[in-house]
Each structure stands twice: as structure tokens, then as C-alpha cells.
Motif scaffolding. Structure first.
Motif, PDB file in Angstrom:
ATOM      1  N   UNK A 156      -0.124 -34.810 -15.671  1.00  0.00           N
ATOM      2  CA  UNK A 156      -1.282 -33.749 -15.211  1.00  0.00           C
ATOM      3  C   UNK A 156      -0.835 -32.669 -14.597  1.00  0.00           C
ATOM      4  N   UNK A 157       0.175 -32.920 -13.866  1.00  0.00           N
ATOM      5  CA  UNK A 157       0.887 -31.688 -13.177  1.00  0.00           C
ATOM      6  C   UNK A 157       1.419 -30.581 -14.179  1.00  0.00           C
ATOM      7  N   UNK A 158       2.406 -31.236 -15.360  1.00  0.00           N
ATOM      8  CA  UNK A 158       2.775 -30.408 -16.387  1.00  0.00           C
ATOM      9  C   UNK A 158       1.963 -29.568 -16.990  1.00  0.00           C
ATOM     10  N   UNK A 159       0.653 -30.476 -17.725  1.00  0.00           N
ATOM     11  CA  UNK A 159      -0.349 -29.911 -18.261  1.00  0.00           C
ATOM     12  C   UNK A 159      -1.187 -28.854 -17.471  1.00  0.00           C
ATOM     13  N   UNK A 160      -1.083 -28.862 -15.963  1.00  0.00           N
ATOM     14  CA  UNK A 160      -1.758 -27.866 -15.228  1.00  0.00           C
ATOM     15  C   UNK A 160      -1.023 -26.698 -15.176  1.00  0.00           C
ATOM     16  N   UNK A 161       0.240 -26.899 -15.195  1.00  0.00           N
ATOM     17  CA  UNK A 161       1.268 -25.694 -15.372  1.00  0.00           C
ATOM     18  C   UNK A 161       1.142 -25.081 -16.446  1.00  0.00           C
ATOM     19  N   UNK A 162       1.013 -25.815 -17.689  1.00  0.00           N
ATOM     20  CA  UNK A 162       0.869 -25.295 -18.853  1.00  0.00           C
ATOM     21  C   UNK A 162      -0.098 -24.434 -19.006  1.00  0.00           C
ATOM     22  N   UNK A 163      -1.259 -24.761 -18.377  1.00  0.00           N
ATOM     23  CA  UNK A 163      -2.691 -24.120 -18.498  1.00  0.00           C
ATOM     24  C   UNK A 163      -2.474 -22.671 -17.936  1.00  0.00           C
ATOM     25  N   UNK A 164      -1.830 -22.930 -16.640  1.00  0.00           N
ATOM     26  CA  UNK A 164      -1.550 -21.697 -15.885  1.00  0.00           C
ATOM     27  C   UNK A 164      -0.552 -20.727 -16.453  1.00  0.00           C
ATOM     28  N   UNK A 165       0.665 -21.102 -16.884  1.00  0.00           N
ATOM     29  CA  UNK A 165       1.741 -20.377 -17.245  1.00  0.00           C
ATOM     30  C   UNK A 165       1.686 -20.054 -18.926  1.00  0.00           C
ATOM     31  N   UNK A 166       1.293 -20.890 -19.544  1.00  0.00           N
ATOM     32  CA  UNK A 166       1.326 -20.765 -21.132  1.00  0.00           C
ATOM     33  C   UNK A 166       2.752 -21.322 -21.566  1.00  0.00           C
ATOM     34  N   UNK A 167       3.232 -20.665 -22.606  1.00  0.00           N
ATOM     35  CA  UNK A 167       4.409 -21.006 -23.153  1.00  0.00           C
ATOM     36  C   UNK A 167       5.605 -20.474 -22.444  1.00  0.00           C
ATOM     37  N   UNK A 168       5.929 -21.311 -21.146  1.00  0.00           N
ATOM     38  CA  UNK A 168       7.096 -20.938 -20.422  1.00  0.00           C
ATOM     39  C   UNK A 168       8.110 -21.923 -20.114  1.00  0.00           C
ATOM     40  N   UNK A 169       9.419 -21.730 -20.057  1.00  0.00           N
ATOM     41  CA  UNK A 169      10.141 -22.963 -19.592  1.00  0.00           C
ATOM     42  C   UNK A 169       9.982 -23.440 -17.903  1.00  0.00           C
ATOM     43  N   UNK A 170       9.225 -22.157 -17.458  1.00  0.00           N
ATOM     44  CA  UNK A 170       8.764 -22.667 -16.024  1.00  0.00           C
ATOM     45  C   UNK A 170       7.965 -23.867 -15.915  1.00  0.00           C
ATOM     46  N   UNK A 171       7.301 -24.185 -16.885  1.00  0.00           N
ATOM     47  CA  UNK A 171       6.562 -25.433 -17.106  1.00  0.00           C
ATOM     48  C   UNK A 171       7.299 -26.652 -16.890  1.00  0.00           C
ATOM     49  N   UNK A 172       8.449 -26.683 -17.476  1.00  0.00           N
ATOM     50  CA  UNK A 172       9.564 -27.889 -17.461  1.00  0.00           C
ATOM     51  C   UNK A 172      10.093 -27.960 -16.209  1.00  0.00           C
ATOM     52  N   UNK A 173      10.418 -26.703 -15.405  1.00  0.00           N
ATOM     53  CA  UNK A 173      11.014 -26.596 -14.151  1.00  0.00           C
ATOM     54  C   UNK A 173       9.965 -27.104 -12.971  1.00  0.00           C
ATOM     55  N   UNK A 174       8.673 -26.738 -13.155  1.00  0.00           N
ATOM     56  CA  UNK A 174       7.813 -26.908 -12.005  1.00  0.00           C
ATOM     57  C   UNK A 174       7.703 -28.501 -12.204  1.00  0.00           C
ATOM     58  N   UNK A 175       7.462 -29.134 -13.715  1.00  0.00           N
ATOM     59  CA  UNK A 175       7.174 -30.509 -13.820  1.00  0.00           C
ATOM     60  C   UNK A 175       8.383 -31.226 -13.294  1.00  0.00           C
ATOM     61  N   UNK A 176       9.400 -30.771 -13.306  1.00  0.00           N
ATOM     62  CA  UNK A 176      10.726 -31.580 -12.728  1.00  0.00           C
ATOM     63  C   UNK A 176      10.671 -31.418 -11.221  1.00  0.00           C
ATOM     64  N   UNK A 177      10.417 -30.291 -10.642  1.00  0.00           N
ATOM     65  CA  UNK A 177      10.043 -30.086  -9.272  1.00  0.00           C
ATOM     66  C   UNK A 177       9.137 -31.203  -8.643  1.00  0.00           C
ATOM     67  N   UNK A 178       8.004 -31.327  -9.350  1.00  0.00           N
ATOM     68  CA  UNK A 178       6.956 -32.213  -8.963  1.00  0.00           C
ATOM     69  C   UNK A 178       7.517 -33.644  -8.816  1.00  0.00           C
ATOM     70  N   UNK A 179       7.930 -34.068 -10.124  1.00  0.00           N
ATOM     71  CA  UNK A 179       8.309 -35.347 -10.527  1.00  0.00           C
ATOM     72  C   UNK A 179       9.409 -35.947  -9.542  1.00  0.00           C
ATOM     73  N   UNK A 180      10.512 -34.897  -8.931  1.00  0.00           N
ATOM     74  CA  UNK A 180      11.600 -35.372  -8.237  1.00  0.00           C
ATOM     75  C   UNK A 180      11.672 -35.281  -6.949  1.00  0.00           C
ATOM     76  N   UNK A 181      10.410 -34.482  -6.264  1.00  0.00           N
ATOM     77  CA  UNK A 181      10.479 -34.134  -4.986  1.00  0.00           C
ATOM     78  C   UNK A 181      10.652 -35.562  -4.056  1.00  0.00           C
ATOM     79  N   UNK A 182      11.560 -35.446  -3.203  1.00  0.00           N
ATOM     80  CA  UNK A 182      11.606 -36.761  -2.369  1.00  0.00           C
ATOM     81  C   UNK A 182      10.222 -36.720  -1.557  1.00  0.00           C
ATOM     82  N   UNK A 183       9.363 -35.863  -1.439  1.00  0.00           N
ATOM     83  CA  UNK A 183       8.148 -35.893  -0.549  1.00  0.00           C
ATOM     84  C   UNK A 183       7.258 -37.333  -0.900  1.00  0.00           C
ATOM     85  N   UNK A 184       7.223 -37.585  -2.175  1.00  0.00           N
ATOM     86  CA  UNK A 184       6.308 -38.597  -2.889  1.00  0.00           C
ATOM     87  C   UNK A 184       7.051 -39.877  -3.060  1.00  0.00           C
TER      88      UNK A 184
END
Length: 603
Positions: free
Chosen positions: A108-136
Motif C-alpha cells: 500500500x505504501x509503494x502504490x501510494x508513492x506510485x500515485x503521488x510520483x508516477x513513473x519514478x525510481x523514487x517509488x522503489x526507494x521510498x518503498x525500501x525506506x518504509x519497509x526496512x525502517x527500524x521504527x516498525x
């Protein structure tokens, strides 16, 4: 070098959205699988055991609305009731549930970034940041925290999707699942209401029209989101049990604020890096100063970039600040009286901060516009930063995993199950609490019998006919003796057959003589000898000098010539007398000695 620049050239090309969706799903599946493998190294914590026992009572509204510690979480109660019904005391089933929820949240986070940013590799970067963050990560490992936080992630992100749907013209769809998502999230974790701050920030970030028309278009959606908040607020006022907290002194609050803001700052560099060895894996961070300093430098760079390039991104940073401040005040007020400042750095309270923090970082980073001369080096620098951040998360995750694997509950329950297989249905146990290594001093009165009944494995608890055993601190069944603290003897009447006959409904009360110099207060057990030629139904009660009564669990007394009955535990009482009573006029039983005390492993 040719390989690096080839990768840079590839990253400069806009990827297809189908490719991005595939990468997002792959990241979600792999990361959820890795966390699942790490979770299998640990086991139940004390809160989990309490909630499982509560869940075994079913799905009735009264049970679902029973407060969890000092807050209402019917969603958490519902999930635990499901675990107790479908696969009681099955740790792997809970891991599978968490992996599904984690994968959904990342997708859901990756798809949200895709809706916000469109076709951008930042979608992957943001998904990785969210997936791997030690916060959760710590809240995934602990089941009780995961049942709070994972629905808060999934349904909070669904709410953000519904917000975009509303402003993109899909109003009916937004109204259909947006308020419902918020209600479910609140039912699992009241603090998830903070997602509304991110909803407002994201809505303002997306605003492209003057404020007046935008507000008119927003009001119906805001009213729809207000409904679940009001509904949950009514439930909370009727059934909530908030603790009588207090705010710390201003000087202490300032120190706690520093620890609170160290959480997102450390997350920007893969922190906290170090964890407090609390004895059990509690998710308490002890970040070194370097983590906060480096995180502060990254935050300053991103904030300066947002100010210069895209000030709308400051709205998301504002939601991060609001989240930190509200969490700081809630934790400080509600927990400071008992735990001081330690829970401010408890990562179970900070899990869903990863949603606004990820959005703030990614939406800021996408606004970076380097000068032409440096443009070709930006992807390399970004890749290096990502690798350095990933290294920090590895250090953090490894340190937590080492603590998590030390959970003593796993070998304890494995030993208990092995003992049940060894003794079979004839296993007879005193109904004692589990050892302090399994349940903390702050846990409710969780007894081993409550957990074993969840498994469906047959055993006996304080059954007459055989001396009960006791499960020691390792889970092994050992012979036990009752350490006597008080005892009662029937008065000598000279009757050669029976000194004290309990007959009909007339209660019998005997004084207890304390073995120590003073009667002690405790949750008592009792052993009572008797003989009778019929089955009887008697209730055993302990009394104190103030008239308080603590009844032992009611059981049937079988015919025995002679026999022994075992009872316990009673409620907490300073027992000075014991009373036996029956509602059956046919009761006929000769009473022998009565001993009250605590069962212990035989020496």
C-alpha cells in the motif's frame, strides 16, 4: 566504473508502472518473509499470554470491550480471540498473520508513492525506506504490539489512498472505505488517530486550487471522517479505563523531548543502532549520540531542500513533528508515574511514525534539482546514501534479533509440551502461575493451566487421588509439597469414627492456626483430607478478621475412603479461618485436617 554508470543510465530512464508495481510487491514479500524468519527465533511475551487467555473467552461484545491495560482495543481483542479459536498457542500462525499484514502495508505504501510520483525510481526507494525502517521492526516481532500497529499501518495507508481518491474525483469510493478504515484502525490502537494529521498534510500537499473552493470540496469528506472518531470516542467514554497519569517536571519533559526527537532522527540513518538489554526484548532504544547527530544533519539537509525547492513538503515534516509531540505527551502523561522516561524510547509506541516520515523524506528528495555539472553524480550519491542507511538498519536489526532470540518462553513451552506427552492425561498439576521469566511482575495472574487448556492437550489440575506435581521454572514437571502457612484441625470429640461431620446445608467454620508467627497475605492453596461414601458438592472459603471472603475454585468431592482434595488459588487474603458450606441437603462428609499454604518443588 562502466557498470556503475550503466546503472546510473538505467536509473535515469522512467520505469514502466507495471515494473514498479512488480518491484513493490517483491520488496513487500521478501521483507515480510525476512521479518517472519526473525520472529520465529522468539516467542510469546507476557502480554501475549494474557491476551490469549482473554481471547479464549470468545467474541462477545463484553469481552471485546474489556480494557487492554488502560485503553480500549476491541480490534486487538478480536484478533486474539481469532488466534485462540483457530490455532491456540500456535506461534507460527501468528507469524503468518503478521507477514500478510506487513506485506499489505508495504504494498500500500509503494502504490501510494506510485500515485503521488508516477513513473519514478523514487517509488522503489521510498518503498525500501518504509519497509526496512527500524521504527516498525520491533512491533512486528512482539505480537501484542504487532496486533496494535500492523492494522494501524494497513488501514492508515488505506485512509491515505481514500484521501487521494476523494481529490481525484472518486468520491463514492473514498467515502465507502475511508471512514471504515479509520474506525478499524482506531479499534486496534487509539493512537492511530494521529494518521489524520498526515491525511491533512497530504491533502494540502496535493492542493492545486484556491483555499476557499478547496475547503468547500473537503468539508463532506472531513465530516465523513469525523463520524468514526465520534463513534469510537463514545465507546471509549463508556468503556475506557485511562490511567491516572501525570506530566513530568519541565526539566524532565525537556529531556524526554530530546529522546523523542532522537527516534525519527535516528531512523534517518538506520538507527537507533543500539538497544537496551532490559532482560526481555522490550524494544527500548539506547541510541549513541552519533546516531542523533548524523540524523540531525540529514534532517537539516532535507528541511533546507524542502524550504528552497518545494515548501509543500514541509507540510509532511510538520505532520512528523506533530506526531512526535503528541506521542511524547501521551507516553509521558500516561506512563511516567510507573516507568519514568524509559517508555519514551520504546519503539512499540513509534511504529506508525514511519508513514509520515517516509512521505516527508521521499517527497523532499524528489524535489532535489542539482546543477548540470553535478547531475550525473546525484544517482551515485543517492545510491551511496541508501547503502549507508541500509548498513545502519542491518546493525539495528541484528542487535534486536540477538535480544529477541533470548526469549525463555520458547524452551519453556517446548519442555511443558514434552512433559505432557510423557505423562499423558494422568498429568496432575498444581494450578500455579508461570515463572517470572515468562510473565512479568506487571502481568495479571496468568496460570499455566489457562495456557495449557488453550492447546486442547488433556491434563488434570489439582485432581483428587494423586499428589499434584508442579512445573518448575524450566517447564519440567517435578514432585511438589505444600509448604504449610496455616492449618486447621477438627475439634476432638472423642468420636472414634469422625470428629467433625459436615452434613446438609449447615456451614462449618474452623479457625486457622498460622505456622509462622503472623498470618501471611497471599493467593493460597489448600489440601483437605476427608472420607465419604458419596459424591459431595462443597465450597471452600477462606476468611480474614475483617470479614472478607476468598472462595477456592468449586469442584466435586468424589466418594473416597479416605481421600484428599486440592484447591487453589484463592484471591489475595490474610486467611485466619476456613469455612465449608454446601447447598445440597444430602451432603455427608467426615472432615480431616486442613492445610493452607503454597506448593513448591520438593527438595
Amino acid at each position: 566504473m562502466r557498470g556503475i554508470w550503466g546503472t546510473v543510465a538505467l536509473l535515469r530512464r522512467p520505469p514502466h508502472q507495471a515494473v514498479l508495481r512488480g518491484v513493490v510487491v517483491a520488496v513487500a514479500v521478501v521483507q515480510a518473509g525476512v521479518l517472519g524468519l526473525l520472529a520465529r527465533r522468539g516467542y510469546w511475551l507476557s502480554d501475549d499470554l494474557d491476551f490469549l487467555v482473554q481471547g479464549s473467552r470468545g467474541f462477545a461484545p463484553r469481552e471485546l470491550l474489556t480494557p487492554v491495560n488502560d485503553h480500549i482495543a476491541p480490534g486487538l481483542r478480536f484478533v486474539y480471540a481469532g488466534f485462540a479459536e483457530l490455532a491456540p498457542l500456535n506461534w507460527d500462525v501468528t507469524i503468518a498473520w503478521r507477514m500478510i499484514m506487513q506485506a499489505l502495508a508495504i504494498t500500500l505504501m509503494g502504490l501510494l508513492l506510485l500515485r503521488l510520483l508516477g513513473s519514478s525510481w523514487w517509488v522503489v526507494t521510498g518503498t525500501l525506506l518504509y519497509a526496512l525502517t527500524p521504527l516498525s521492526m520491533p512491533s512486528f516481532m512482539s505480537l501484542s504490539s504487532g496486533v496494535n500497529n500492523l492494522p494501524a499501518h494497513v488501514f492508515g495507508l488505506l485512509l491515505l489512498h481514500a484521501t487521494l481518491d476523494w481529490y481525484f474525483g472518486r468520491r463514492l469510493r473514498a467515502i465507502a472505505y475511508g471512514p471504515l478504515s479509520l474506525l478499524i484502525s482506531l479499534a486496534c490502537w487509539e493512537k492511530s488517530a494521529l494518521i489524520l494529521v498526515t491525511v491533512v498534510a497530504l491533502a494540502l500537499y496535493q492542493r492545486t486550487e484556491p483555499l476557499g473552493p478547496w475547503l468547500r470540496r473537503t468539508l463532506p469528506y472531513a465530516a465523513a471522517l469525523l463520524m468514526p472518531v465520534v463513534a469510537f470516542g463514545i465507546v471509549y467514554l463508556q468503556h475506557g479505563n485511562p490511567s491516572a497519569g501525570r506530566l513530568p517536571e519541565p526539566r524532565q519533559l525537556l529531556d524526554l523531548a530530546g529522546r523523542a526527537f532522537a527516534v525519527p532522527l535516528g531512523a534517518l540513518v538506520g538507527g537507533p543502532w543500539e538497544w537496551n538489554a532490559f532482560g526481555t526484548p522490550m524494544g527500548l532504544a539506547t541510541p549513541p549520540a552519533a546516531a542523533s547527530v548524523l540524523g540531525g544533519l540529514v534532517a537539516a539537509f532535507l528541511l533546507l531542500t524542502a524550504w528552497r525547492r518545494d515548501r509543500r513538503a514541509l507540510l509532511l515534516w510538520g505532520s512528523v513533528v506533530v506526531y512526535v509531540l503528541v506521542t511524547l505527551l501521551l507516553v509521558s502523561y500516561g506512563r511516567f508515574r510507573l516507568f519514568g522516561g524509559i517508555f519514551t524510547a520504546h519503539y512499540h509506541y513509534w511504529s506508525d511514525l514511519s508513514i509520515p516520515l517516509t512521505l516527508a523524506v521521499v517527497l523532499t528528495a524528489t524535489s532535489i534539482r542539482p546543477r548540470i555539472v553535478f547531475a550525473r553524480f546525484v544517482p551515485v550519491a543517492a545510491l551511496c546514501c541508501l547503502v549507508a542507511w541500509f548498513a545502519g538498519t542491518v546493525v539495528t536489526a541484528t542487535g534486536f534479533a540477538e535480544q529477541w532470540a533470548k526469549n525463555p518462553a520458547k524452551p519453556y513451552f517446548a519442555t511443558v509440551r514434552g512433559e505432557l506427552d510423557r505423562y499423558g492425561p494422568t498429568a496432575n498439576l498444581w494450578d500455579t502461575t508461570m515463572p517470572p521469566t515468562i510473565v512479568s511482575l506487571l502481568s495479571p495472574d496468568i496460570r499455566l493451566s489457562s495456557m495449557l487448556r488453550l492447546t486442547g492437550i488433556p491434563f488434570q489440575s489439582q485432581a483428587p487421588g494423586s499428589e499434584p506435581s508442579i512445573a518448575d521454572d524450566t517447564g519440567r514437571f517435578r514432585p511438589a509439597t505444600l509448604t504449610v502457612w496455616s492449618q486447621a484441625e477438627p475439634p476432638k470429640t472423642g468420636n472414634t469414627i469422625c470428629d467433625l461431620l459436615v452434613r446438609g446445608t449447615e456451614p462449618v467454620t474452623l479457625p486457622l492456626r498460622s505456622t509462622p508467627t503472623e498470618a501471611a497475605t497471599g493467593n493460597w492453596y489448600a489440601e483437605i483430607s476427608y472420607f465419604s461414601n458419596r459424591e459431595n458438592h462443597l465450597v471452600v472459603e477462606l476468611l480474614d478478621d475483617n470479614g472478607s471472603v476468598a472462595a477456592m475454585p468449586a469442584v466435586t468431592w468424589p466418594a473416597a475412603l479416605p481421600g484428599d482434595m486440592y484447591f487453589g488459588p484463592s484471591d489475595h487474603i490474610r486467611a485466619t479461618a476456613v469455612r465449608l458450606r454446601s447447598t445440597d441437603p444430602g451432603t455427608n462428609l467426615c472432615l480431616g485436617h486442613i492445610e493452607v499454604g503454597l506448593p513448591e518443588v520438593s527438595r
